[in-house]
Design an enzyme around this catalytic site. Sequence first.
Site, mmCIF file in Angstrom:
data_model
loop_
_atom_site.group_PDB
_atom_site.id
_atom_site.type_symbol
_atom_site.label_atom_id
_atom_site.label_comp_id
_atom_site.label_asym_id
_atom_site.label_seq_id
_atom_site.Cartn_x
_atom_site.Cartn_y
_atom_site.Cartn_z
ATOM 1 N N ASP A 80 27.031 -16.392 39.040
ATOM 2 C CA ASP A 80 27.670 -15.594 38.886
ATOM 3 C C ASP A 80 27.505 -14.122 40.434
ATOM 4 O O ASP A 80 26.994 -14.101 40.220
ATOM 5 C CB ASP A 80 27.274 -14.777 38.001
ATOM 6 C CG ASP A 80 28.050 -13.613 37.378
ATOM 7 O OD1 ASP A 80 29.423 -13.747 37.332
ATOM 8 O OD2 ASP A 80 27.185 -12.822 36.850
ATOM 9 N N HIS A 178 32.403 -3.787 34.969
ATOM 10 C CA HIS A 178 31.128 -3.763 34.632
ATOM 11 C C HIS A 178 30.603 -2.434 34.246
ATOM 12 O O HIS A 178 30.911 -1.387 34.107
ATOM 13 C CB HIS A 178 30.564 -4.573 35.694
ATOM 14 C CG HIS A 178 31.036 -5.732 36.564
ATOM 15 N ND1 HIS A 178 31.317 -6.109 37.563
ATOM 16 C CD2 HIS A 178 30.323 -6.620 35.945
ATOM 17 C CE1 HIS A 178 30.959 -7.186 37.387
ATOM 18 N NE2 HIS A 178 31.188 -7.783 36.613
ATOM 19 N N GLY A 179 29.488 -3.320 33.328
ATOM 20 C CA GLY A 179 29.067 -2.491 32.059
ATOM 21 C C GLY A 179 28.983 -1.835 31.291
ATOM 22 O O GLY A 179 30.290 -2.283 30.377
ATOM 23 N N SER A 211 32.672 -8.131 28.480
ATOM 24 C CA SER A 211 31.993 -7.040 27.370
ATOM 25 C C SER A 211 32.707 -6.237 26.322
ATOM 26 O O SER A 211 33.882 -5.066 26.656
ATOM 27 C CB SER A 211 30.673 -6.635 27.798
ATOM 28 O OG SER A 211 29.612 -7.047 27.908
HETATM 29 P P1 13P Z 1 30.297 -6.425 30.928
HETATM 30 O O1 13P Z 1 29.459 -5.586 32.119
HETATM 31 O O2 13P Z 1 30.683 -6.704 30.364
HETATM 32 O O3 13P Z 1 29.760 -7.741 30.161
HETATM 33 O O4 13P Z 1 31.297 -7.942 32.464
HETATM 34 C C1 13P Z 1 29.903 -9.297 32.701
HETATM 35 C C2 13P Z 1 30.264 -9.458 34.178
HETATM 36 O O5 13P Z 1 31.661 -9.400 34.756
HETATM 37 C C3 13P Z 1 29.738 -10.524 34.640
HETATM 38 O O6 13P Z 1 30.372 -11.435 35.815
HETATM 39 O O1 G3H Z 2 28.496 -8.441 37.081
HETATM 40 C C1 G3H Z 2 27.649 -8.941 36.688
HETATM 41 C C2 G3H Z 2 26.249 -8.970 35.956
HETATM 42 O O2 G3H Z 2 25.660 -8.405 34.704
HETATM 43 C C3 G3H Z 2 24.563 -9.369 36.401
HETATM 44 O O3 G3H Z 2 24.617 -8.645 36.654
HETATM 45 O O4 G3H Z 2 23.144 -9.096 38.781
HETATM 46 O O5 G3H Z 2 21.762 -6.993 37.265
HETATM 47 O O6 G3H Z 2 22.061 -9.212 36.722
HETATM 48 P P1 G3H Z 2 23.089 -8.139 37.632
HETATM 49 ZN ZN ZN Z 3 31.716 -9.604 36.943
#
Ligand code: 13P
Ligand code: G3H
Ligand code: ZN
Length: 305
Positions: A80, A178-179, A211
């Site tokens: 990711d 995100h978040g 999410s």
């Molecule tokens: P969320 O923060 O909405 O769970 O998204 C996760 C994401 O895009 C990881 O690449």
């Molecule tokens: O998009 C980001 C993901 O939620 C991963 O987050 O870098 O804190 O593992 P992280």
């Molecule tokens: Zn992401």
Amino acid sequence: MLVTGNDILIPARAGKYGVGSFNTNNMEITEAIIHTAEKLRSPVMVQMSEGAIKYGGQDLANIVIDLATRATVPVALHLDHGSSYESALNAIRMGFTSVMIDASHHDFAGNVAETRRVVEAAHAMGISVEAEIGRLGGIEEHIVVDEKDAFLTDPAEAVQFIEQTGTDYLAIAIGTSHGAFKGKGRPYIDHARIEKIAGMTGIPLVAHGSSGVPQEIVERFRAAGGEIGDAAGIADEDLQRATGFGIAKVNVDTDLRLASTVGIREVLQATPKEFDPRKILGRARDVMAQVIEHKMGVLGSVGKA
Ligand code: 13P
Ligand code: G3H
Ligand code: ZN
């Protein structure tokens, strides 16, 4: 079975359903994801961020690879938000079957150049690639994107980008971020833009920041002593519509973070004398499994494996 991202996402795009790509950081999260996928006969992607690799390294990757190899449904292990060519190559060496190169903070030419390098190397090893064009609002990995600089994916640029890079699937900016705080009330999703991009391209599209931040989980988090502000995620109906247009890979991390913390908090609150990690983390795994089950139902991947 452990498969590539293409093995999972090409049928999803053709069949107009979405596949969850869930972030993992430990054994319990990985088990919740893969065992729920098996229960529901759903394909699934398990993804590790660079932060997850720093935390769990090859130990964690091996847990995913082992569960995936023994699973009775297709599972891919995906990097990711890979931030560089070196990061993507490192993940492939670790056994990942799908990698993201996120060079979306570069200008168009820079993004194309970095993505091409990764595509050429990954394809030589039979690994599929995700790239991104456009910027999400909020925080992407370690890159802070100022809200006012955030911009959504231009459909014509998406077509050019795919032609020039050969990426297998493409993350597009459609209004998600995100978040746990995706905006006040119902976050905005640009469905018309998804439909247009999908109509002009043939490859699977990816939605980050997907999410749902279920209000029931948020309430339980608060009731068990957690503090959280006006948390809001993507509505189930919005996600369902998006998968119907061509969003095939749906990234979810925040929901599992919330669910696992709810499980841990509820056990500790109800039984202050408890200190057996299996009771505490086992409950976290159960709550995550419930959230994953709901998500797979929304995405339409149930029964597709
Ligand atoms: P969320 O923060 O909405 O769970 O998204 C996760 C994401 O895009 C990881 O690449
Ligand atoms: O998009 C980001 C993901 O939620 C991963 O987050 O870098 O804190 O593992 P992280
Ligand atoms: Zn992401």
